[in-house]
Design a protein around this motif. Structure first.
Motif, PDB file in Angstrom:
ATOM      1  N   LEU A  58      -1.459  69.284 -24.464  1.00  0.00           N
ATOM      2  CA  LEU A  58      -2.434  70.060 -23.469  1.00  0.00           C
ATOM      3  C   LEU A  58      -1.898  71.324 -23.063  1.00  0.00           C
ATOM      4  CD1 LEU A  58      -4.173  67.120 -21.554  1.00  0.00           C
ATOM      5  CD2 LEU A  58      -5.118  68.606 -23.496  1.00  0.00           C
ATOM      6  N   LYS A  59      -0.478  71.627 -22.943  1.00  0.00           N
ATOM      7  CA  LYS A  59      -0.117  73.063 -22.549  1.00  0.00           C
ATOM      8  C   LYS A  59       0.029  73.888 -23.555  1.00  0.00           C
ATOM      9  CE  LYS A  59       2.893  70.975 -18.952  1.00  0.00           C
ATOM     10  NZ  LYS A  59       4.379  70.708 -18.490  1.00  0.00           N
ATOM     11  N   VAL A  60      -0.173  73.599 -24.733  1.00  0.00           N
ATOM     12  CA  VAL A  60      -0.215  74.610 -25.731  1.00  0.00           C
ATOM     13  C   VAL A  60      -1.492  75.317 -25.846  1.00  0.00           C
ATOM     14  CG1 VAL A  60      -0.117  74.824 -28.476  1.00  0.00           C
ATOM     15  CG2 VAL A  60       1.270  73.018 -27.268  1.00  0.00           C
ATOM     16  N   PRO A  61      -1.476  76.629 -25.917  1.00  0.00           N
ATOM     17  CA  PRO A  61      -2.649  77.519 -26.024  1.00  0.00           C
ATOM     18  C   PRO A  61      -3.694  76.971 -26.856  1.00  0.00           C
ATOM     19  CG  PRO A  61      -0.740  78.688 -25.691  1.00  0.00           C
ATOM     20  CD  PRO A  61       0.018  77.472 -25.886  1.00  0.00           C
ATOM     21  N   HIS A  62      -4.776  76.828 -26.708  1.00  0.00           N
ATOM     22  CA  HIS A  62      -6.089  76.652 -27.630  1.00  0.00           C
ATOM     23  C   HIS A  62      -6.017  74.955 -28.113  1.00  0.00           C
ATOM     24  CE1 HIS A  62      -6.234  80.945 -27.777  1.00  0.00           C
ATOM     25  NE2 HIS A  62      -5.034  81.023 -28.393  1.00  0.00           N
ATOM     26  N   PHE A  63      -5.148  74.247 -27.128  1.00  0.00           N
ATOM     27  CA  PHE A  63      -5.383  72.823 -27.814  1.00  0.00           C
ATOM     28  C   PHE A  63      -6.769  72.280 -27.237  1.00  0.00           C
ATOM     29  CE2 PHE A  63      -4.814  68.305 -27.485  1.00  0.00           C
ATOM     30  CZ  PHE A  63      -4.340  67.781 -28.707  1.00  0.00           C
ATOM     31  N   ASP A  64      -7.447  71.486 -27.989  1.00  0.00           N
ATOM     32  CA  ASP A  64      -8.833  70.760 -27.511  1.00  0.00           C
ATOM     33  C   ASP A  64      -9.639  72.054 -26.807  1.00  0.00           C
ATOM     34  OD1 ASP A  64     -10.505  68.752 -27.706  1.00  0.00           O
ATOM     35  OD2 ASP A  64     -10.218  68.119 -25.728  1.00  0.00           O
TER      36      ASP A  64
END
Length: 315
Positions: A38-44
């Motif tokens: 969830l910390k990765v940009p654009h995930f979900d």
């Protein structure tokens, strides 16, 4: 430096995860936790408006730019599409498209639909995270293989300074899209009669498959091509405009032409049925009757496109 584009259906799960692994935002030695994903940009973070758009995630240790792309149902042929555009301007080395579709599993599909499609985040997000964790080893392999292909001395040529005097007009052509073929033909051969133009279009051997490319001729200083868009002409047109900007190709050097003439349902049905019956050999009399009704609009549209190209305001 290269532009690396990870692409999947929505551009928010498998492509983002692979990009995160590539950039070191996610671990390579183990499966990422939900909080790490969830910390990765654009995930979900899927939104329909982002389909066909390149979204920047970060730069890798070699300075390469990493992007994600949502392509809907365009499939792996997006690789072919992007590579061919780069090849046309002699800068194939500058772009690296990577398909991340095949590791996607039913949990990712259903969880993503619940979370982003129905906005039931609390229900769908745990499912899509679990599905992503199942697919994680495959996505890690994809990302690691891409990283291995780059080295510190990898310095692709810049399109900005290469072959930028070449002028191209690409007609975005879906499968079985005779109207776009006729539009391109009218631009190239404005003095041709309607029946002559219909014969010309019928003789073209062009599937409309995504990434397919057919040179038609030259007019107004531009090389005219049909470029296949499969069943996603709107998405492909967006992707073409995005890659033009990404590779710093001047807009005047690459015009993207998308027909605004919508075929009737009857024409679409007849085109598919008759193509099966006569195996795509020529046009039936019924098709000619239906297409003749569009020739006035096609001539008007071709005239407007010609003027727009000359004025540099096409798209």
């Amino acid at each position: 430096m290269a532009k690396i584009i990870y692409h999947c259906y929505g551009g928010s799960h498998s492509s983002v995860t692979a990009a995160g692994i590539h950039l070191g935002l996610l671990p390579k030695g183990r499966t990422a936790t939900g909080s790490e994903l969830l910390k990765v940009p654009h995930f979900d973070q899927y939104n329909a408006v982002t389909h066909g758009r390149f979204r920047f995630v970060g730069r890798d240790r070699y300075g390469n730019e990493v992007y994600v792309l949502g392509k809907r149902t365009a499939g792996p042929d997006v690789n072919v599409l992007l590579e061919r555009i780069a090849q046309l301007f002699d800068c194939r080395e500058e772009i690296c498209p990577v398909d991340t579709t095949f590791p996607i599993n039913p949990l990712m599909v259903s969880g993503g639909f619940l979370s982003r499609g129905l906005h039931l985040v609390s229900l769908g997000r745990p499912i899509v995270i679990f599905g992503t964790q199942i697919a994680y080893p495959f996505l890690k392999d994809i990302a690691c293989n891409v990283v291995k292909g780059f080295h510190g001395d990898h310095m692709p040529k810049s399109c900005h300074s290469i072959n930028n005097e070449r002028l191209l007009a690409l007609y975005v052509c879906a499968e079985n899209d005779l109207l776009t073929m006729l539009l391109a033909g009218r631009h190239l051969y404005p003095e041709s009669g309607d029946q002559e133009l219909l014969n010309w279009a019928a003789d073209l051997s062009f599937s409309g498959k995504i990434g397919s490319l057919l040179y038609l001729g030259k007019a107004d200083g531009y090389e005219h091509y049909l470029i296949g868009a499969g069943k996603q002409p709107d998405i492909i047109a967006k992707i073409l405009k995005e890659v033009r900007g990404l590779l710093e190709i001047p807009q005047v050097s690459l015009c993207i032409v998308q027909s605004q003439i919508s075929p009737s349902l009857l024409l679409l049905i007849m085109r598919k049925l008759l193509k099966c019956i006569n195996r795509g050999q020529g046009l039936s009399q019924l098709e000619r009757i239906l297409l003749n009704r569009y020739m006035g609009k096609i001539t008007e549209s071709a005239s407007n496109i010609k003027l727009s190209i000359l004025e540099g305001i096409l798209d």
